[in-house]
Write a protein that holds these residues in place. Sequence first.
Motif, PDB file in Angstrom:
ATOM      1  N   THR A  23     -10.767  75.408  45.516  1.00  0.00           N
ATOM      2  CA  THR A  23     -11.196  74.867  46.808  1.00  0.00           C
ATOM      3  C   THR A  23     -11.950  73.549  46.617  1.00  0.00           C
ATOM      4  N   PRO A  24     -12.022  72.721  47.667  1.00  0.00           N
ATOM      5  CA  PRO A  24     -12.791  71.477  47.546  1.00  0.00           C
ATOM      6  C   PRO A  24     -14.243  71.724  47.128  1.00  0.00           C
ATOM      7  N   GLU A  25     -14.832  72.808  47.634  1.00  0.00           N
ATOM      8  CA  GLU A  25     -16.227  73.104  47.310  1.00  0.00           C
ATOM      9  C   GLU A  25     -16.418  73.341  45.816  1.00  0.00           C
ATOM     10  N   ARG A  26     -15.395  73.890  45.166  1.00  0.00           N
ATOM     11  CA  ARG A  26     -15.492  74.204  43.746  1.00  0.00           C
ATOM     12  C   ARG A  26     -15.075  73.048  42.848  1.00  0.00           C
ATOM     13  N   VAL A  27     -14.034  72.323  43.219  1.00  0.00           N
ATOM     14  CA  VAL A  27     -13.411  71.416  42.255  1.00  0.00           C
ATOM     15  C   VAL A  27     -13.613  69.934  42.522  1.00  0.00           C
ATOM     16  N   GLN A  28     -14.041  69.556  43.713  1.00  0.00           N
ATOM     17  CA  GLN A  28     -14.118  68.131  44.050  1.00  0.00           C
ATOM     18  C   GLN A  28     -15.041  67.392  43.084  1.00  0.00           C
ATOM     19  N   HIS A  29     -14.520  66.313  42.521  1.00  0.00           N
ATOM     20  CA  HIS A  29     -15.227  65.437  41.576  1.00  0.00           C
ATOM     21  C   HIS A  29     -15.502  66.102  40.228  1.00  0.00           C
ATOM     22  N   HIS A  30     -14.915  67.241  39.959  1.00  0.00           N
ATOM     23  CA  HIS A  30     -15.144  67.958  38.706  1.00  0.00           C
ATOM     24  C   HIS A  30     -13.948  67.829  37.761  1.00  0.00           C
ATOM     25  N   ASP A  31     -14.236  67.967  36.469  1.00  0.00           N
ATOM     26  CA  ASP A  31     -13.205  68.217  35.476  1.00  0.00           C
ATOM     27  C   ASP A  31     -13.061  69.733  35.350  1.00  0.00           C
ATOM     28  N   ILE A  32     -11.822  70.230  35.387  1.00  0.00           N
ATOM     29  CA  ILE A  32     -11.566  71.663  35.292  1.00  0.00           C
ATOM     30  C   ILE A  32     -10.848  71.940  33.976  1.00  0.00           C
ATOM     31  N   VAL A  33     -11.449  72.757  33.133  1.00  0.00           N
ATOM     32  CA  VAL A  33     -10.779  73.222  31.914  1.00  0.00           C
ATOM     33  C   VAL A  33      -9.930  74.425  32.303  1.00  0.00           C
ATOM     34  N   TYR A  34      -8.683  74.431  31.847  1.00  0.00           N
ATOM     35  CA  TYR A  34      -7.710  75.380  32.397  1.00  0.00           C
ATOM     36  C   TYR A  34      -6.898  76.012  31.275  1.00  0.00           C
ATOM     37  N   SER A  35      -6.859  77.342  31.252  1.00  0.00           N
ATOM     38  CA  SER A  35      -6.072  78.057  30.253  1.00  0.00           C
ATOM     39  C   SER A  35      -5.375  79.238  30.915  1.00  0.00           C
ATOM     40  N   THR A  36      -4.041  79.306  30.761  1.00  0.00           N
ATOM     41  CA  THR A  36      -3.269  80.359  31.412  1.00  0.00           C
ATOM     42  C   THR A  36      -2.300  81.002  30.416  1.00  0.00           C
ATOM     43  N   THR A  37      -1.670  82.077  30.852  1.00  0.00           N
ATOM     44  CA  THR A  37      -0.758  82.830  29.994  1.00  0.00           C
ATOM     45  C   THR A  37       0.425  81.985  29.551  1.00  0.00           C
ATOM     46  N   ASN A  38       1.008  81.224  30.484  1.00  0.00           N
ATOM     47  CA  ASN A  38       2.246  80.503  30.192  1.00  0.00           C
ATOM     48  C   ASN A  38       2.172  79.000  30.427  1.00  0.00           C
ATOM     49  N   GLY A  39       1.615  78.594  31.550  1.00  0.00           N
ATOM     50  CA  GLY A  39       1.704  77.202  31.979  1.00  0.00           C
ATOM     51  C   GLY A  39       1.043  76.204  31.055  1.00  0.00           C
ATOM     52  N   THR A  40      -0.200  76.470  30.656  1.00  0.00           N
ATOM     53  CA  THR A  40      -0.886  75.485  29.817  1.00  0.00           C
ATOM     54  C   THR A  40      -0.285  75.432  28.417  1.00  0.00           C
ATOM     55  N   ARG A  41       0.274  76.531  27.951  1.00  0.00           N
ATOM     56  CA  ARG A  41       0.968  76.519  26.662  1.00  0.00           C
ATOM     57  C   ARG A  41       2.207  75.637  26.727  1.00  0.00           C
ATOM     58  N   ALA A  42       2.919  75.701  27.851  1.00  0.00           N
ATOM     59  CA  ALA A  42       4.098  74.846  28.017  1.00  0.00           C
ATOM     60  C   ALA A  42       3.705  73.370  28.055  1.00  0.00           C
ATOM     61  N   ILE A  43       2.577  73.062  28.660  1.00  0.00           N
ATOM     62  CA  ILE A  43       2.099  71.675  28.685  1.00  0.00           C
ATOM     63  C   ILE A  43       1.855  71.180  27.271  1.00  0.00           C
ATOM     64  N   HIS A  44       1.203  71.986  26.446  1.00  0.00           N
ATOM     65  CA  HIS A  44       0.950  71.602  25.059  1.00  0.00           C
ATOM     66  C   HIS A  44       2.253  71.472  24.275  1.00  0.00           C
ATOM     67  N   LYS A  45       3.192  72.339  24.562  1.00  0.00           N
ATOM     68  CA  LYS A  45       4.496  72.282  23.889  1.00  0.00           C
ATOM     69  C   LYS A  45       5.188  70.950  24.155  1.00  0.00           C
TER      70      LYS A  45
END
Length: 245
Positions: free
Chosen positions: A88-110
């Motif tokens: 949500t905007p309240e949580r993420v606006q102007h922030h850097d978000i570190v993100y780790s998931t089962t499949n998606g972030t691994r595919a990004i690194h791949k």
Amino acid sequence: MKCNLEVCFSPALYDLYHHPRSIVVVIDVLRATSAICTAFMNGAQHVIPVGDLEEAKEWKAKGHLVAAERDGLVLDFADFGNSPFNFTPERVQHHDIVYSTTNGTRAIHKAAGADAVAIGSYLNLSALSYWLQKQNKDVVLLCAAWKNKFSLEDALFAGALSKKLLDSGLFTTICDSVHAALDLWSSAQPDIYKYIMKAAQKQRLAKNGLDDVIEFCHTPDQTTIVPVLKGDRLIGETVGKICYL
């Protein structure tokens, strides 16, 4: 000269498609890439994809906001999981978000060794298509899949994006995976939401009461932002006003 288009249905197959001069679009519709697009839509500054949980914990210890899940469930050290509704905007606006998931972030690194890596979801479908058409590069659509197994929802989106790119007249393909994805997309008409009910990931999410995002994740063109990997983080590139065709 037209650019080449390919679809890779699993990160396990990616080495067969990888070319350092190609753009790779990472697709994880339920839910990672939809959540990333939502984060930028709601004002996040960067999203930092990490595949390793220890690395995510290190970022957390440094005071960063962390979204992390495995098998759909929020990890105990994380601030929240990977539902788009968490970003949500309240949580993420102007922030850097570190993100780790089962499949998606691994595919990004791949895909990180490609000429460029972009994030695809229905939320930015038309903007992404327009952005890719302007790059004048070969494109590989990389489905994050489920633990390297074929996923229906990612393949279906690959078909939707493939249709837009081929219809532009700027791309060509001799890739059977593209034609398979196009056939899936054609079969899903006119009710994509109904079609996706058969997807295994829908059942996995429902088991944990997390399937409230299905319709949202399949609603196209909610943003004109294309997240693109720059170094160790994703930035949001705004395409601007485009015609949604």
